[in-house]
Each structure stands twice: as structure tokens, then as C-alpha cells.
Scaffold this motif. Structure first.
Motif, PDB file in Angstrom:
ATOM      1  N   GLU A 167     -25.775   7.301   1.384  1.00  0.00           N
ATOM      2  CA  GLU A 167     -25.873   5.977   0.760  1.00  0.00           C
ATOM      3  C   GLU A 167     -24.484   5.569   0.267  1.00  0.00           C
ATOM      4  O   GLU A 167     -23.835   6.326  -0.460  1.00  0.00           O
ATOM      5  N   ILE A 168     -24.035   4.399   0.671  1.00  0.00           N
ATOM      6  CA  ILE A 168     -22.695   3.955   0.256  1.00  0.00           C
ATOM      7  C   ILE A 168     -22.802   2.841  -0.795  1.00  0.00           C
ATOM      8  O   ILE A 168     -23.852   2.226  -0.941  1.00  0.00           O
ATOM      9  N   ASP A 169     -21.704   2.621  -1.518  1.00  0.00           N
ATOM     10  CA  ASP A 169     -21.691   1.545  -2.514  1.00  0.00           C
ATOM     11  C   ASP A 169     -21.130   0.251  -1.932  1.00  0.00           C
ATOM     12  O   ASP A 169     -21.233  -0.804  -2.554  1.00  0.00           O
ATOM     13  N   GLY A 170     -20.510   0.364  -0.782  1.00  0.00           N
ATOM     14  CA  GLY A 170     -19.982  -0.848  -0.165  1.00  0.00           C
ATOM     15  C   GLY A 170     -19.126  -0.507   1.041  1.00  0.00           C
ATOM     16  O   GLY A 170     -18.801   0.656   1.289  1.00  0.00           O
ATOM     17  N   PHE A 171     -18.780  -1.547   1.790  1.00  0.00           N
ATOM     18  CA  PHE A 171     -17.879  -1.346   2.927  1.00  0.00           C
ATOM     19  C   PHE A 171     -16.903  -2.514   2.977  1.00  0.00           C
ATOM     20  O   PHE A 171     -17.119  -3.547   2.342  1.00  0.00           O
ATOM     21  N   MET A 172     -15.841  -2.304   3.724  1.00  0.00           N
ATOM     22  CA  MET A 172     -14.868  -3.378   3.891  1.00  0.00           C
ATOM     23  C   MET A 172     -14.433  -3.422   5.350  1.00  0.00           C
ATOM     24  O   MET A 172     -14.157  -2.380   5.948  1.00  0.00           O
ATOM     25  N   LEU A 173     -14.442  -4.615   5.922  1.00  0.00           N
ATOM     26  CA  LEU A 173     -13.884  -4.796   7.259  1.00  0.00           C
ATOM     27  C   LEU A 173     -12.611  -5.611   7.066  1.00  0.00           C
ATOM     28  O   LEU A 173     -12.641  -6.665   6.439  1.00  0.00           O
ATOM     29  N   ARG A 174     -11.517  -5.064   7.578  1.00  0.00           N
ATOM     30  CA  ARG A 174     -10.225  -5.722   7.375  1.00  0.00           C
ATOM     31  C   ARG A 174      -9.563  -5.959   8.711  1.00  0.00           C
ATOM     32  O   ARG A 174      -9.585  -5.069   9.575  1.00  0.00           O
ATOM     33  N   GLU A 175      -9.020  -7.120   8.867  1.00  0.00           N
ATOM     34  CA  GLU A 175      -8.255  -7.428  10.072  1.00  0.00           C
ATOM     35  C   GLU A 175      -7.186  -6.340  10.234  1.00  0.00           C
ATOM     36  O   GLU A 175      -6.467  -6.058   9.279  1.00  0.00           O
ATOM     37  N   TYR A 176      -7.141  -5.718  11.409  1.00  0.00           N
ATOM     38  CA  TYR A 176      -6.139  -4.667  11.599  1.00  0.00           C
ATOM     39  C   TYR A 176      -4.867  -5.284  12.171  1.00  0.00           C
ATOM     40  O   TYR A 176      -4.913  -5.954  13.207  1.00  0.00           O
ATOM     41  N   ILE A 177      -3.776  -5.049  11.503  1.00  0.00           N
ATOM     42  CA  ILE A 177      -2.507  -5.618  11.971  1.00  0.00           C
ATOM     43  C   ILE A 177      -1.749  -4.532  12.733  1.00  0.00           C
ATOM     44  O   ILE A 177      -1.334  -3.535  12.143  1.00  0.00           O
ATOM     45  N   GLU A 178      -1.608  -4.762  14.026  1.00  0.00           N
ATOM     46  CA  GLU A 178      -0.957  -3.748  14.858  1.00  0.00           C
ATOM     47  C   GLU A 178       0.556  -3.890  14.715  1.00  0.00           C
ATOM     48  O   GLU A 178       1.182  -4.698  15.405  1.00  0.00           O
ATOM     49  N   ALA A 179       1.110  -3.148  13.804  1.00  0.00           N
ATOM     50  CA  ALA A 179       2.556  -3.254  13.560  1.00  0.00           C
ATOM     51  C   ALA A 179       3.021  -2.024  12.796  1.00  0.00           C
ATOM     52  O   ALA A 179       2.196  -1.268  12.265  1.00  0.00           O
ATOM     53  N   ASP A 180       4.331  -1.849  12.735  1.00  0.00           N
ATOM     54  CA  ASP A 180       4.869  -0.776  11.899  1.00  0.00           C
ATOM     55  C   ASP A 180       4.555  -1.116  10.436  1.00  0.00           C
ATOM     56  O   ASP A 180       4.472  -2.288  10.082  1.00  0.00           O
ATOM     57  N   ALA A 181       4.392  -0.079   9.640  1.00  0.00           N
ATOM     58  CA  ALA A 181       4.144  -0.327   8.212  1.00  0.00           C
ATOM     59  C   ALA A 181       5.473  -0.312   7.473  1.00  0.00           C
ATOM     60  O   ALA A 181       6.343   0.518   7.766  1.00  0.00           O
ATOM     61  N   ILE A 182       5.624  -1.240   6.554  1.00  0.00           N
ATOM     62  CA  ILE A 182       6.827  -1.273   5.716  1.00  0.00           C
ATOM     63  C   ILE A 182       6.402  -0.880   4.300  1.00  0.00           C
ATOM     64  O   ILE A 182       5.675  -1.614   3.642  1.00  0.00           O
ATOM     65  N   SER A 183       6.813   0.312   3.892  1.00  0.00           N
ATOM     66  CA  SER A 183       6.470   0.766   2.534  1.00  0.00           C
ATOM     67  C   SER A 183       7.612   0.408   1.590  1.00  0.00           C
ATOM     68  O   SER A 183       8.750   0.823   1.806  1.00  0.00           O
ATOM     69  N   CYS A 184       7.290  -0.374   0.575  1.00  0.00           N
ATOM     70  CA  CYS A 184       8.328  -0.859  -0.342  1.00  0.00           C
ATOM     71  C   CYS A 184       8.192  -0.220  -1.715  1.00  0.00           C
ATOM     72  O   CYS A 184       7.082  -0.124  -2.244  1.00  0.00           O
ATOM     73  N   ALA A 185       9.321   0.192  -2.262  1.00  0.00           N
ATOM     74  CA  ALA A 185       9.342   0.615  -3.667  1.00  0.00           C
ATOM     75  C   ALA A 185       9.856  -0.588  -4.449  1.00  0.00           C
ATOM     76  O   ALA A 185      11.003  -1.003  -4.282  1.00  0.00           O
ATOM     77  N   VAL A 186       8.978  -1.166  -5.264  1.00  0.00           N
ATOM     78  CA  VAL A 186       9.370  -2.332  -6.064  1.00  0.00           C
ATOM     79  C   VAL A 186       9.784  -1.833  -7.443  1.00  0.00           C
ATOM     80  O   VAL A 186       9.011  -1.148  -8.125  1.00  0.00           O
ATOM     81  N   ILE A 187      11.017  -2.144  -7.821  1.00  0.00           N
ATOM     82  CA  ILE A 187      11.495  -1.767  -9.162  1.00  0.00           C
ATOM     83  C   ILE A 187      12.064  -3.030  -9.802  1.00  0.00           C
ATOM     84  O   ILE A 187      13.161  -3.479  -9.436  1.00  0.00           O
ATOM     85  N   GLY A 188      11.298  -3.612 -10.677  1.00  0.00           N
ATOM     86  CA  GLY A 188      11.705  -4.885 -11.283  1.00  0.00           C
ATOM     87  C   GLY A 188      11.840  -5.951 -10.222  1.00  0.00           C
ATOM     88  O   GLY A 188      10.864  -6.298  -9.566  1.00  0.00           O
ATOM     89  N   LYS A 189      13.082  -6.426 -10.003  1.00  0.00           N
ATOM     90  CA  LYS A 189      13.284  -7.462  -8.986  1.00  0.00           C
ATOM     91  C   LYS A 189      13.918  -6.895  -7.715  1.00  0.00           C
ATOM     92  O   LYS A 189      14.373  -7.631  -6.843  1.00  0.00           O
ATOM     93  N   LYS A 190      13.982  -5.563  -7.642  1.00  0.00           N
ATOM     94  CA  LYS A 190      14.602  -4.944  -6.464  1.00  0.00           C
ATOM     95  C   LYS A 190      13.543  -4.312  -5.566  1.00  0.00           C
ATOM     96  O   LYS A 190      12.522  -3.814  -6.062  1.00  0.00           O
ATOM     97  N   VAL A 191      13.831  -4.308  -4.266  1.00  0.00           N
ATOM     98  CA  VAL A 191      12.884  -3.725  -3.308  1.00  0.00           C
ATOM     99  C   VAL A 191      13.639  -2.773  -2.378  1.00  0.00           C
ATOM    100  O   VAL A 191      14.663  -3.152  -1.795  1.00  0.00           O
ATOM    101  N   TYR A 192      13.144  -1.554  -2.242  1.00  0.00           N
ATOM    102  CA  TYR A 192      13.719  -0.557  -1.324  1.00  0.00           C
ATOM    103  C   TYR A 192      12.629  -0.216  -0.325  1.00  0.00           C
ATOM    104  O   TYR A 192      11.468  -0.011  -0.733  1.00  0.00           O
TER     105      TYR A 192
END
Lengths: 305, 309
Positions: A167-192
Motif C-alpha cells: 500500500e503506497i501513500d502516493g505516486f508522482m509521474l514526472r516529465e523525464y528530461i533526457e539530458a545531463d544533470a547539472i548539480s549546483c552548490a548554491v552559496i548565497g548568490k554564488k553557484v558552483y
């Protein structure tokens, strides 16, 4: 000026503590599991091993979103005492609940993939007709992801539906974006950022990624997403310029290694700036003619918290 | 102009009103039926949807809630009757409602706070509303520091528990240690509260706008929890000005137009035990009185908003 770093393990907090101290500022680490919140008549106390914690000018919280039920009352209390925190109250609630996170991003008009969430499995097939394949299908028990899969067609979706046994509490279907992932470290107003390759639907691990310079739009989106979700410091994952994930934890070692940076130094600069602002505000508000110091030792001391 | 004609004209120019009730996935059918029956007397259209049937949609800066193709955010009033079991979708649904024009007697923050025993106590006591000394901690390793605050015996509550479930009375260190191990195993967070001795009843205050209805609840023999769902009994009472103020201030602090505030007497003073986001209407003892008042308030507030618009 006094900065507090709250983490689950000392080794996670240590780089930040050292970076702050290198800049001649005071920093202290507290293990989150050592904290007790005490709600008494007219006040709430934050205690560590039975002792009330002193006043800090800035608090940096680096713990997992799964600790939300503890962190949210803690954040509320810091905010109540007008202490700056890197996560605003409510931020952990957002980070801990994926459907809620996407609604928050959407209401703030931040680019994110199309999502559909519901509770009943009976709805999955009907909803899938509103979204094109491939899609990302997830099921949840409580707020935890139980299963996550990329689904390429209706046949695969049927197999996915049949595989849901509990028994599940919910599900989510999300549009899959076929692309490289960009992982960002946000520190204040800076992004790495780190670019993680997409090999036929499998995104490379963070430590297998490469340093990446974000575009102006990506930078704007990452910053807006973190701030809309209540974070000044957070990890934001993007795919084709759209936000797919927000996490309160930044894997600092991986980012440092790949981006050839010392992110802890940027975090330290940001925290010191915030702590200075807080300290100045505090002096102006409370420390008129040094009254605070005198009164804090009396029964009126609590008023200054 | 006669009063009857005036009333007729006022009614005929009044804007049509619609009400959506979003129920918990574990909703009680008998309560829902009564609510719908009462709502149809005051609203032109009424719809009940269990939360697990709601479709939450986000796309290009637009958020929608749908049920069988119907836009749920287009209703004039939305009354969410959801519990802690509905958290996954509940937070998302309430966030979407907050961004709509619908009148809602409850809000997202109140849902998050009232479904967390310690958080409720913290929010209220910070506003000077009397409560029971409570602690919150993560690790059983440091439990002694929290228990030093409350002393023995104390009540241990799982923060997400409801209807008296997940509540244990702990009398000794030995008892505490065995229970804490189990709680930690299930990755639960621990809230402890000072135990109020010698009380076998509490008072539930139904706050409905400015109106408060109070019920004294007695626990069943052998139990120390006064929840009706656990087999206690109840009767209507008049509130003292002190109790009335506490109940109203609690609801005001959490910005809830509809809720139930549970009170208990401690050293001849009334204190808040908890605030309920989705209280049951006690139909066994009170008939349809509470439901009637809920619907009256919803219709009244919706009417006010419609007039303003």
C-alpha cells in the motif's frame, strides 16, 4: 561574532569550522543528536547536554532532510530569537516532500518539469495520458521514495503498476528530461556546478562528473529555486535549465575535488557576512550603552534572547 | 418594503456559492454524509473528494488540483479535513489552496504544526498560552537530559501520533529504556511531556470562528487517555472565561478558523494539551451540532469574501 555549525557528524562540520576560524571568527560545532528542545511556559530553550546554548550570530545547518521533524521546530526557535539561519523556517518541510517541493517551485514560477501527483494507484494510467513518454515514475511510503523508474511506454507503465505490491501513500509521474544533470552548490548568490553525464537514462554519480560553468539562466534558476524553497545554502539539480531536485546537504568533498575549489571558504565568507549584519543589528537594537551586558545577568536576561 | 421581500431580494442577488471538502484517505463515511447534507442547505454546489483521489498538477508555473477533470481550485470555499496520514499530498494540496482565491478555514503551517505534538506546544507557549512542559530530541543516548526536564512519570508521544495512538505513560528508567530502543528502531522522533496526575477527563473546545463549544471527555475505566475514539464518554459544558480565552488564543495563534483545542487542568490552571486540525464531530454525544456550525461558518465567511470580490 559567533557562528554555529550544526551537523550529524563532526567530520562533516570540520571543514567549515576550520575555514571560519582561519578568517579569525569564532565557530562552534554541535552534533544535532545532542540537542534537546524544551518548551516551557512562555519560552522554548535550545539545550545541549542539559545546558542552554549561548547566543549565536549565524547558524549553518547541514543535516539530511529526513530530520525535518526535529529541524523545523529548531529553525522556528532560532528565527524566533532573531538568529540568522542558512535555512528559513519551512525550508526543511519543502525539501522533505517531493510533491510539495514541485508545487512550491511551480507557484514561485521557477522552471521545473511537468509533474502529476496523486494517492490512488487507480489514477496512474489515467494521468499518464496527460504526459508524454519517457516519464519518471515514483511511489512513496510516507515521504520516502519507495520505487523510482524511467518508463518509456504504456507497456512499461503497466509493468510498473503491477509491481506495486504494498500500500503506497502516493505516486508522482514526472516529465523525464533526457539530458545531463547539472548539480549546483548554491552559496548565497554564488553557484558552483558539476555536470553529470546521462548514459541512456543513467546519470553519472557526482564524483564521476566534471566541472561546469553555468549559463546566466541556469544560475538565475538555481538561485531562485534555492531561495523560493527557503535556503541560502543548498544543492540544486537542473536538467535542461529546469529544477529537478533541491537538497539541504552539499556534498562538499565532491564539489571541491571536481570544481578545484574550497567551497567551505565561500561558505565561511557568506556566514561571516551574515553574522556581521546580525551582530550590528543586535548592537543597535539591544546593546544601547552596554545595557544588555548588565541586564543579561539579571532575571531580565531572557528578554534579550 | 416588507422584511420578507427584502430578504428575498438579498437572497436572489447573493452570488452562488460552492464548497469543496477534501477528506482524509481514511475518512469516515457517516461524518462525510452528514457534512454533505448540511452543506447542501447553505451552498449551491458541494463536492467531497478524498485526498488520495486529488490530482496535483504542476506545469510551467501553473499549479492545479483536479478531480475527474474538475478544477478544484475554482471553488469558493475549500475545507480540508486531512490528518497526519495524508502528509505527502496534504502539504502540496494546502500550498496550492493558499495560492488560490478560495476561502479556507485552515492553512498549511497550521497543518504542519498541529500534526507535530512538540511544535504545537512550542508555538503556543512562545505566545504565552499555557501548556505542558515538553521536550523534543532525536537520540535515546541523550534522553536523560530531556527526562531531567520532565521528571518521572512522563508521557512519551510519537510526534505524528493521533487519536491517543503512539502515546505511552512511562513510570521508570527501565521502562523508558526498552521503549526508547523500539522508537529509535522505527526512526521516530521523541516528544516527552510532563504527566498530569489524577485526571481522568479533559475538555475539548471546538473553536468555530468566534464561537466555542466545549465538551468534557472522560476516559474509559482503566485508561488514562480521554480520547472518545478509545471508548470514553462526553458531555457539553460551559467554559470559564479563562478556558475560553485559551481556546480562542490557541486558534488565533495558529490562524485556524476551525479546530479543536484540548485542555486539561493542572494545579488549578487550564493548559493546552493539543490542537486538532481534523477533529471528529462527536456525533454520538452531540448529534449534528458541530457539523452544523462548521458549515454555518464556511457559508458565512464565503459569503463575506464573495461580497468583497
Amino acid at each position: 561574532m559567533n557562528i554555529l555549525v550544526i551537523a550529524e557528524k563532526k567530520q562533516k562540520a570540520q571543514p567549515f569550522i576550520e575555514a571560519i576560524r582561519e578568517k579569525n571568527s569564532d565557530a562552534k560545532y554541535i552534533r544535532v543528536s545532542k540537542i534537546t528542545l524544551v518548551s516551557k511556559q512562555n519560552e522554548t530553550l535550545i539545550k545541549v547536554m542539559g545546558q542552554e546554548i549561548p547566543n549565536y550570530d549565524a547558524v549553518f545547518i547541514q543535516v539530511r532532510a529526513s530530520l525535518t521533524p526535529f529541524i523545523e521546530p529548531l529553525l522556528d526557535e532560532f528565527q524566533n530569537q532573531q538568529i540568522y539561519t542558512t535555512a528559513k523556517k519551512g525550508a526543511y518541510f519543502i525539501a522533505h516532500n517531493e510533491p510539495y517541493q514541485f508545487v512550491t517551485l511551480s507557484t514561485a514560477e521557477i522552471p521545473s518539469p511537468k509533474t502529476f501527483s496523486s494517492g490512488s494507484i487507480k489514477n496512474i494510467e489515467k494521468i499518464s495520458k496527460k504526459i508524454s513518454y519517457p516519464l519518471m515514475a515514483k511511489t512513496f511510503i510516507g515521504k520516502k521514495v519507495q520505487q523510482a523508474l524511467i518508463v518509456n511506454n504504456s507497456k512499461e507503465l503497466n509493468i510498473f503498476i503491477k509491481s506495486i505490491k504494498t500500500e503506497i501513500d502516493g505516486f508522482m509521474l514526472r516529465e523525464y528530461i533526457e539530458a545531463d544533470a547539472i548539480s549546483c552548490a548554491v552559496i548565497g548568490k554564488k553557484v558552483y556546478a558539476i555536470r553529470r553525464k546521462n548514459h541512456e537514462g543513467t546519470i553519472a554519480e557526482l564524483n564521476e562528473g566534471e566541472s561546469y560553468k553555468v549559463t546566466e539562466n541556469e544560475e538565475k534558476t538555481a538561485l531562485a529555486a534555492a531561495h523560493a524553497c527557503g535556503f541560502d545554502i543548498a544543492r540544486v539539480d537542473l536538467a535542461k535549465g529546469r529544477v529537478v531536485k533541491i537538497d539541504p546537504l552539499i556534498p562538499i568533498e565532491e564539489f571541491n575535488k571536481i570544481c578545484s575549489e574550497r567551497l567551505e571558504e565561500h561558505v565561511a565568507n557568506f556566514l561571516i557576512e551574515k553574522a556581521e549584519q546580525h551582530e550590528n543589528k543586535r548592537k543597535v537594537t539591544y546593546d544601547l550603552f552596554g545595557l544588555k551586558k548588565i541586564l543579561s545577568k539579571t532575571i531580565f536576561g531572557r528578554l534579550f534572547k | 418594503m416588507s422584511a420578507q421581500i427584502k430578504q428575498f431580494l438579498e437572497q436572489s442577488t447573493e452570488k452562488k456559492k460552492s464548497l469543496l471538502i477534501i477528506g482524509s484517505k481514511t475518512y469516515k463515511e457517516s461524518t462525510v454524509n452528514v457534512m454533505l447534507e448540511e452543506a447542501k442547505k447553505k451552498f449551491d454546489s458541494v463536492l467531497f473528494v478524498p485526498i488520495d483521489r486529488v490530482q496535483i498538477q504542476t506545469s510551467e508555473g501553473k499549479t492545479g488540483l483536479f478531480y475527474k477533470g474538475k478544477n478544484l481550485l475554482a471553488f469558493d470555499a475549500i475545507y480540508p479535513r486531512i490528518s497526519s496520514k495524508d502528509m505527502l499530498l496534504g502539504e502540496a494540496v494546502l500550498k496550492a489552496i493558499e495560492c488560490s482565491n478560495a476561502y479556507c478555514p485552515l492553512n498549511l503551517e497550521a497543518y504542519q504544526v498541529t500534526n507535530h505534538k512538540f511544535f504545537t506546544s512550542q508555538k503556543l507557549s512562545n505566545k504565552g498560552i499555557p501548556g505542558i512542559l515538553s521536550t523534543l530530541f532525536i537520540s535515546p543516548k541523550y534522553a536523560d537530559y530531556a527526562i531531567n526536564e520532565t521528571g518521572y512519570p512522563f508521557v512519551m508521544k510519537l510526534i505524528s501520533g493521533f487519536a491517543g495512538k503512539g502515546v505511552v505513560l512511562i513510570n521508570s528508567k527501565e521502562q523508558m529504556e526498552s521503549i526508547l530502543d523500539a522508537v529509535h528502531l522505527f526512526e521516530e522522533f521523541i516528544c516527552t511531556q510532563k504527566f498530569i496526575k489524577g485526571k481522568d477527563s479533559d475538555v475539548r473546545c471546538y473553536v468555530i470562528g468566534d464561537y466555542v463549544i466545549a465538551v468534557k471527555r472522560k476516559c474509559k475505566k482503566g485508561d488514562w487517555r480521554a480520547n472518545i475514539s478509545r471508548g470514553g464518554s462526553a458531555n457539553l459544558i460551559n467554559l470559564s472565561p479563562e478556558m475560553l480565552e485559551i481556546a480562542k488564543n490557541s486558534a488565533k495563534t495558529l490562524q485556524m478558523d476551525i479546530c479543536a483545542v484540548d485542555l486539561m487542568e493542572q494545579k488549578k490552571k487550564w493548559v493546552v494539551i493539543e490542537v486538532n486540525f481534523m477533529p471528529g464531530p462527536f456525533r454520538k454525544y452531540l448529534g449534528n451540532m458541530i457539523v452544523h456550525e462548521w458549515i454555518r461558518l464556511l457559508a458565512e465567511r464565503t459569503g463575506q469574501i464573495n461580497k468583497e470580490n
